[in-house]
Design a protein around this motif. Sequence first.
Motif, PDB file in Angstrom:
ATOM      1  N   PRO A  63       0.826  -1.210   0.000  1.00  0.00           N
ATOM      2  CA  PRO A  63       0.000   0.000   0.000  1.00  0.00           C
ATOM      3  C   PRO A  63       0.860   1.260   0.000  1.00  0.00           C
ATOM      4  O   PRO A  63       1.990   1.253   0.473  1.00  0.00           O
ATOM      5  CB  PRO A  63      -0.800  -0.117   1.296  1.00  0.00           C
ATOM      6  CG  PRO A  63       0.008  -0.978   2.179  1.00  0.00           C
ATOM      7  CD  PRO A  63       0.781  -1.914   1.280  1.00  0.00           C
ATOM      8  N   PHE A  64       0.309   2.316  -0.566  1.00  0.00           N
ATOM      9  CA  PHE A  64       0.947   3.631  -0.533  1.00  0.00           C
ATOM     10  C   PHE A  64       0.063   4.540   0.309  1.00  0.00           C
ATOM     11  O   PHE A  64      -1.040   4.881  -0.085  1.00  0.00           O
ATOM     12  CB  PHE A  64       1.107   4.216  -1.938  1.00  0.00           C
ATOM     13  CG  PHE A  64       1.431   5.688  -1.928  1.00  0.00           C
ATOM     14  CD1 PHE A  64       2.637   6.131  -1.419  1.00  0.00           C
ATOM     15  CD2 PHE A  64       0.528   6.624  -2.393  1.00  0.00           C
ATOM     16  CE1 PHE A  64       2.942   7.483  -1.382  1.00  0.00           C
ATOM     17  CE2 PHE A  64       0.822   7.982  -2.369  1.00  0.00           C
ATOM     18  CZ  PHE A  64       2.021   8.411  -1.861  1.00  0.00           C
TER      19      PHE A  64
ATOM     20  N   ALA B 134       7.764   4.788   6.523  1.00  0.00           N
ATOM     21  CA  ALA B 134       7.832   3.756   7.559  1.00  0.00           C
ATOM     22  C   ALA B 134       7.117   2.471   7.182  1.00  0.00           C
ATOM     23  O   ALA B 134       7.455   1.412   7.697  1.00  0.00           O
ATOM     24  CB  ALA B 134       7.239   4.305   8.867  1.00  0.00           C
ATOM     25  N   GLU B 135       6.126   2.540   6.286  1.00  0.00           N
ATOM     26  CA  GLU B 135       5.303   1.357   6.053  1.00  0.00           C
ATOM     27  C   GLU B 135       5.041   1.007   4.594  1.00  0.00           C
ATOM     28  O   GLU B 135       4.448  -0.024   4.321  1.00  0.00           O
ATOM     29  CB  GLU B 135       3.948   1.550   6.740  1.00  0.00           C
ATOM     30  CG  GLU B 135       4.089   1.724   8.244  1.00  0.00           C
ATOM     31  CD  GLU B 135       2.779   1.990   8.924  1.00  0.00           C
ATOM     32  OE1 GLU B 135       2.179   1.011   9.391  1.00  0.00           O
ATOM     33  OE2 GLU B 135       2.363   3.153   8.978  1.00  0.00           O
ATOM     34  N   SER B 136       5.479   1.829   3.665  1.00  0.00           N
ATOM     35  CA  SER B 136       5.128   1.560   2.272  1.00  0.00           C
ATOM     36  C   SER B 136       6.297   1.214   1.359  1.00  0.00           C
ATOM     37  O   SER B 136       6.078   0.628   0.318  1.00  0.00           O
ATOM     38  CB  SER B 136       4.389   2.767   1.674  1.00  0.00           C
ATOM     39  OG  SER B 136       3.145   2.956   2.290  1.00  0.00           O
ATOM     40  N   VAL B 137       7.504   1.569   1.691  1.00  0.00           N
ATOM     41  CA  VAL B 137       8.609   1.350   0.741  1.00  0.00           C
ATOM     42  C   VAL B 137       9.439   0.110   1.045  1.00  0.00           C
ATOM     43  O   VAL B 137      10.298  -0.255   0.257  1.00  0.00           O
ATOM     44  CB  VAL B 137       9.555   2.573   0.670  1.00  0.00           C
ATOM     45  CG1 VAL B 137       8.817   3.809   0.232  1.00  0.00           C
ATOM     46  CG2 VAL B 137      10.285   2.794   1.971  1.00  0.00           C
TER      47      VAL B 137
ATOM     48  N   SER C   8      11.146  -3.560   7.164  1.00  0.00           N
ATOM     49  CA  SER C   8      11.028  -2.736   8.344  1.00  0.00           C
ATOM     50  C   SER C   8       9.548  -2.586   8.657  1.00  0.00           C
ATOM     51  O   SER C   8       8.696  -2.832   7.804  1.00  0.00           O
ATOM     52  CB  SER C   8      11.661  -1.363   8.105  1.00  0.00           C
ATOM     53  OG  SER C   8      11.673  -0.610   9.298  1.00  0.00           O
ATOM     54  N   THR C   9       9.257  -2.210   9.884  1.00  0.00           N
ATOM     55  CA  THR C   9       7.873  -1.918  10.263  1.00  0.00           C
ATOM     56  C   THR C   9       7.859  -0.613  11.031  1.00  0.00           C
ATOM     57  O   THR C   9       8.900  -0.087  11.403  1.00  0.00           O
ATOM     58  CB  THR C   9       7.284  -3.016  11.178  1.00  0.00           C
ATOM     59  OG1 THR C   9       8.099  -3.131  12.335  1.00  0.00           O
ATOM     60  CG2 THR C   9       7.172  -4.340  10.458  1.00  0.00           C
ATOM     61  N   PHE C  10       6.682  -0.114  11.273  1.00  0.00           N
ATOM     62  CA  PHE C  10       6.507   1.082  12.081  1.00  0.00           C
ATOM     63  C   PHE C  10       6.869   0.706  13.511  1.00  0.00           C
ATOM     64  O   PHE C  10       6.173  -0.068  14.141  1.00  0.00           O
ATOM     65  CB  PHE C  10       5.046   1.534  11.980  1.00  0.00           C
ATOM     66  CG  PHE C  10       4.834   2.948  12.408  1.00  0.00           C
ATOM     67  CD1 PHE C  10       5.285   3.987  11.627  1.00  0.00           C
ATOM     68  CD2 PHE C  10       4.178   3.232  13.586  1.00  0.00           C
ATOM     69  CE1 PHE C  10       5.081   5.295  12.005  1.00  0.00           C
ATOM     70  CE2 PHE C  10       3.971   4.533  13.975  1.00  0.00           C
ATOM     71  CZ  PHE C  10       4.423   5.572  13.185  1.00  0.00           C
ATOM     72  N   GLY C  11       7.980   1.150  13.994  1.00  0.00           N
ATOM     73  CA  GLY C  11       8.515   0.737  15.282  1.00  0.00           C
ATOM     74  C   GLY C  11       9.846   0.060  15.033  1.00  0.00           C
ATOM     75  O   GLY C  11      10.452   0.240  13.993  1.00  0.00           O
TER      76      GLY C  11
END
Length: 186
Positions: A88-89, A98-101, A173-176
């Motif tokens: 998702p973008f 943090a969550e899309s690339v 990677s993840t958010f955190g």
Amino acid sequence: MGLFNKNCALETLELENARVYPLYKASSPVSVKGALYHPDTPRKFEQLREMRLPLPGKPLSVATDKAFLQKQPIPRKKLDGHHLYAGPFFRHYGHFMAESVHRLWAYLDAPDQYEGVLVCPQPLKGTQRAKKADELPAYFTAIMQYFGVPADKVRLVNKPLLVERLTVPTQASTFGDTPPTGATVS
């Protein structure tokens, strides 16, 4: 590159006839209503994230709303060839970074094997959708170029697609700060 969590195991999943849905209006980084759906997708290939306030030992959660996606009709439009799933973008720059690339590492490994890179952008306003990458914020194009993804390979998912062959990379990677693929997934 410095963007990725060095503690995670980078893996890919090869799927045939995978369903990829646009992000629907109610999507957010916490509840992704759209993107990849395939009944054989292991949880570590879903959209993962930590709780808003990460706690030591707290498991990652799956943000993909699979119950919502299971109710969606099987797409009629088929996308032939071999494509890479970029996820998702989210239009917010911080969520994008943090969550899309973090699935694009797989493109760096073998760019010539993919006919396209599938991105599921949030709607622009209401249900209006971007038809081309240049309708998205300029940082989207700049980051795709940074990863070496040519503009003509970016495929925005605006309608449900049945993808002939899809490579799904794990998130690097993840958010955190919890490593995504070696961690417990709740």
